[in-house]
Each structure stands twice: as C-alpha cells, then as structure tokens.
Design a protein around this motif. Structure first.
Motif, short mmCIF file in Angstrom:
data_model
loop_
_atom_site.label_atom_id
_atom_site.label_comp_id
_atom_site.label_asym_id
_atom_site.label_seq_id
_atom_site.Cartn_x
_atom_site.Cartn_y
_atom_site.Cartn_z
N PRO A 77 0.82 -1.21 0.00
CA PRO A 77 0.00 0.00 0.00
C PRO A 77 0.86 1.26 0.00
CG PRO A 77 0.06 -0.94 2.21
CD PRO A 77 0.79 -1.90 1.31
N VAL A 78 1.08 1.80 -1.19
CA VAL A 78 1.87 3.01 -1.36
C VAL A 78 1.14 3.92 -2.35
CG1 VAL A 78 4.03 1.77 -0.95
CG2 VAL A 78 3.23 2.08 -3.29
N PRO A 79 1.44 5.22 -2.36
CA PRO A 79 0.83 6.11 -3.36
C PRO A 79 1.19 5.66 -4.77
CG PRO A 79 1.87 7.38 -1.60
CD PRO A 79 2.31 5.96 -1.42
N ASN A 80 0.21 5.75 -5.67
CA ASN A 80 0.38 5.31 -7.04
C ASN A 80 0.39 6.54 -7.95
OD1 ASN A 80 0.50 3.82 -9.36
ND2 ASN A 80 -1.26 2.54 -8.90
N PRO A 81 1.55 6.92 -8.52
CA PRO A 81 1.63 8.15 -9.30
C PRO A 81 0.69 8.14 -10.51
CG PRO A 81 3.82 7.35 -8.74
CD PRO A 81 2.87 6.26 -8.38
N LEU A 104 -3.17 8.63 0.77
CA LEU A 104 -3.52 7.44 1.53
C LEU A 104 -4.55 7.75 2.61
CD1 LEU A 104 0.08 6.01 2.00
CD2 LEU A 104 -1.63 5.26 0.34
N ARG A 105 -5.36 6.76 2.95
CA ARG A 105 -6.37 6.93 3.99
C ARG A 105 -5.72 6.84 5.37
NH1 ARG A 105 -8.02 2.59 1.62
NH2 ARG A 105 -8.13 1.48 3.63
N GLY A 106 -6.37 7.46 6.35
CA GLY A 106 -5.96 7.31 7.73
C GLY A 106 -5.12 8.46 8.24
N HIS A 107 -4.35 8.16 9.28
CA HIS A 107 -3.53 9.18 9.93
C HIS A 107 -2.24 8.54 10.42
CE1 HIS A 107 -5.66 7.15 13.21
NE2 HIS A 107 -4.61 7.44 13.95
N HIS A 191 13.27 2.18 1.60
CA HIS A 191 12.61 3.47 1.77
C HIS A 191 13.58 4.50 2.31
CE1 HIS A 191 9.99 6.55 3.53
NE2 HIS A 191 9.01 6.10 2.77
N ALA A 192 14.30 4.15 3.38
CA ALA A 192 15.37 4.96 3.97
C ALA A 192 14.89 6.15 4.80
CB ALA A 192 16.37 5.43 2.91
N ASP A 193 13.58 6.31 4.95
CA ASP A 193 13.06 7.47 5.70
C ASP A 193 11.69 7.14 6.29
OD1 ASP A 193 13.01 10.14 6.65
OD2 ASP A 193 11.93 10.82 4.88
N LEU A 194 11.52 5.89 6.75
CA LEU A 194 10.18 5.42 7.11
C LEU A 194 9.86 5.73 8.57
CD1 LEU A 194 7.88 4.17 5.60
CD2 LEU A 194 8.77 1.91 6.15
N PHE A 195 9.75 7.02 8.85
CA PHE A 195 9.43 7.50 10.18
C PHE A 195 7.92 7.38 10.44
CE2 PHE A 195 13.61 8.43 10.27
CZ PHE A 195 14.06 9.60 10.85
N GLY A 208 -0.70 2.30 4.66
CA GLY A 208 0.25 2.66 3.62
C GLY A 208 1.53 3.33 4.09
N PHE A 209 2.56 3.21 3.24
CA PHE A 209 3.83 3.93 3.36
C PHE A 209 3.84 5.02 2.30
CE2 PHE A 209 6.31 -0.21 4.59
CZ PHE A 209 5.70 -0.21 5.83
N PHE A 210 4.40 6.18 2.62
CA PHE A 210 4.52 7.21 1.58
C PHE A 210 5.84 7.97 1.75
CE2 PHE A 210 2.35 9.25 5.10
CZ PHE A 210 2.80 10.55 5.12
N ASP A 211 6.03 8.99 0.92
CA ASP A 211 7.24 9.82 0.88
C ASP A 211 8.49 8.97 0.60
OD1 ASP A 211 8.81 12.03 0.87
OD2 ASP A 211 8.53 12.56 2.98
N PHE A 212 8.56 8.47 -0.63
CA PHE A 212 9.65 7.60 -1.05
C PHE A 212 10.85 8.34 -1.65
CE2 PHE A 212 6.58 4.33 -0.44
CZ PHE A 212 7.28 3.14 -0.34
N TYR A 213 10.94 9.66 -1.45
CA TYR A 213 11.92 10.43 -2.20
C TYR A 213 13.30 10.46 -1.57
CZ TYR A 213 7.67 11.45 -4.64
OH TYR A 213 6.49 11.31 -5.33
#
Length: 316
Positions: A77-81, A104-107, A191-195, A208-213
């Motif tokens: 579950p990740v953002p889909n460009p 993504l849904r939720g908080h 991911h390297a930044d999965l806070f 979901g996970f996001f901010d993959f940059y």
C-alpha cells in the motif's frame, strides 16, 4: 513536506485537468517535511498529493516514481503516481519536475504501540521482498558518500564534544562499509526514511507507506535500523523501547528472517541511521532554504539517539 514554490488554485486546477483527475475543489500547502513542495488537493474524483521537486532532478526521479508503481503493483500500500495520456508519471509544473499521487487513507500514529510496530515490521519485510525484482538501480543518495561530503560542512556549527562524536562515528561507518561482511549483506530498494509520519493507519490497520523520495539501493538492514530508531524509542531521550523493538523485529523476521551477518551488524546500522539523520538535520537547521512553509527538525534529537545506540546497542 513543505512549500518552497507557490502554486495558485488556477495553476493546480489546470494541471490536474491535464491528468484527467477531475475538477479541483480545494488546495492546501503541507507544512511537514523539508525537501519538496507538497500540496494536498481535493477534486471531484478523489484526494491527491501534488509534489514539486526542489532538489531531485528529472534524471533521478524516475527511480522513485516507478518504484512506487512497482510496489503498488505487488500489493504494497503506497501512493500510485498518476499518468498522463501518454503514460508518463513524471510531469512539470512551474518549471519544476512534478508528480501527483493518491492520498492514503488514515492518519500517522505518533505514539505507536507494540501492535503498530508489529504491523510496521511485517509490511517493511514485505516491501523489501516486493522490491527484489525492481529493475531500476539508484544508490542511496543520503548514504555514506553524502555523509563524508556533508560532515565537513556542518562541523563549524558543532561544539568540540559534538565534533568528536560525529567524526568518530563517521570513521567507524567508513570502517564498517569496508568490511567483507557488510558487503555481503542482503540489499535492494529501501525506503530509507520510514518514520512515524510517513506511515498511515486507519482503525488500527496499516494503510500505507509514503514519501519515497529518499529511497535507493542499500542494505535492508539500514532500513531496519532507521525504523528501529524512530518507531521503537522514547522520543524524549532516544532510549530503545524493548517491547516495541521486539515486536517489530519478530514481525519482520516472520516474513524475511535475517541472516547471521545481519544479526551481527544490526547495532552498526542503527548507529548508521542515527548518524545519517543527525547530519541531515544539522545541515537543514544551520543551512536552511527559504520556504513559504517550513518547519526545521531539531538536530539534537538524533545526537541523543546516536549516543543511546553507542551506550546501549540493541542485540538480537
């Protein structure tokens, strides 16, 4: 997330229409994070995140965007460009590279329990396995080479004690990287930044996970170390929370068991994760960029985390 480049309602509306994402209803700048310009945009078709890239180049960006596409296609579950009519997922807006992905849904769960850490460990392992056949390659751009370049830049802003700590740890990480055991560690897309603020939950379920940059090719163990340093610590003092760490690691290893070498080097990679974010926060704090909305993070936090990892290494 932050806002460095102002985008008007009309500019965003025209951009979203060109991607066939509907009529814009609202746009709001996002204040979290420090790298890119981000807006939350709602249309009559859904909720999205519009990102303008301030540092990453058009040559670097396909790695991140196609990684998200790849993971989404493998059930992570990740953002889909969003693609344009020609299938392109990297766009331009206000003269800068841009992308739009579903929100993504939720908080974010900022006070995680062992149950949240169990969900995190399982999904991180699934993500690592799902990325094994991702064909694109790009190094972790905030890895050891960047640390070696950036530490001399931030040294003038440190006390003698801090300089001793950061230089000693940097020397140690260069030593670890030269070890044959380190070079044999399993690696792939991380991911390297999965806070905590880059993960969403809804009704107790990870959505979901996001901010993959900051993603790149590196050891899976570094990703684990970064997560342990955020999800499984006391934020006030950086001390490891044993119950959360045990839940995270047990769940991860049920999906992808660690090798013997990974178990031995885990403490070093927790230290590496703490060093990486101490360096980047020092850089962002003392050498900030102008932004319409920007909240700098406290660099002292990861100094405390590093000192804790040195004094009390986490052993499996």
């Amino acid at each position: 997330m932050a806002v460095f480049t102002e985008v008007s309602f009309d500019e965003a509306a025209a951009f979203l229409r060109s991607l066939n994402l509907g009529q814009l209803q609202s746009i709001k700048g996002a204040a979290g994070g420090i790298e890119n310009t981000n807006y939350f945009v709602d249309t009559d078709q859904g909720q999205y995140v519009l990102t303008l890239f301030e540092r990453l180049t058009s040559e670097q960006l396909p790695y991140y965007l196609h990684l998200m596409k790849h993971l989404a296609g493998h059930g992570i579950p990740v953002p889909n460009p969003a693609a344009d009519a020609k299938g392109n997922i990297l766009h331009r807006l206000k003269g800068k590279p841009a992308a739009v992905a579903n929100k993504l849904r939720g908080h974010s769960e900022l006070n995680p329990t062992p149950a949240h850490c169990t969900s995190m460990g399982e999904m991180l392992a699934r993500m690592h396995l799902a990325g094994l056949d991702y064909p694109r390659r790009q190094p972790n751009l905030r890895g050891l080479a960047w640390w070696n370049e950036t530490v001399p830049v931030v040294l003038p802003h440190l006390t003698p004690d801090q300089r001793s700590l950061i230089l000693g740890e940097l020397a140690y990480q260069n030593h670890v990287a030269a070890m044959s055991g380190y070079r044999s560690l399993p690696r792939g897309a991380i991911h390297a930044d999965l806070f905590r603020d880059n993960v969403m939950f809804e009704d107790g379920r990870l959505t979901g996970f996001f901010d993959f940059y900051f993603a790149g090719c590196d050891t899976f163990l570094f990703d684990i170390g970064v997560c342990l340093n955020d999800w499984c610590i006391d934020l006030d003092n950086g001390a490891q929370d044993a119950a959360r760490a045990a839940a995270f690691m047990a769940a991860y290893q049920r999906v992808r068991p660690l090798t013997a070498q990974e178990r031995r080097l885990l403490p070093s990679q927790q230290r590496a994760g703490a060093l990486r974010f101490w360096i980047s926060r020092l850089w962002d704090f003392h050498l900030p960029r102008e932004a319409a909305v920007l909240k700098a993070h406290d660099p002292g936090h990861f100094e405390r985390v590093l000192r804790q990892r040195l004094a009390h290494p986490y052993l499996l």
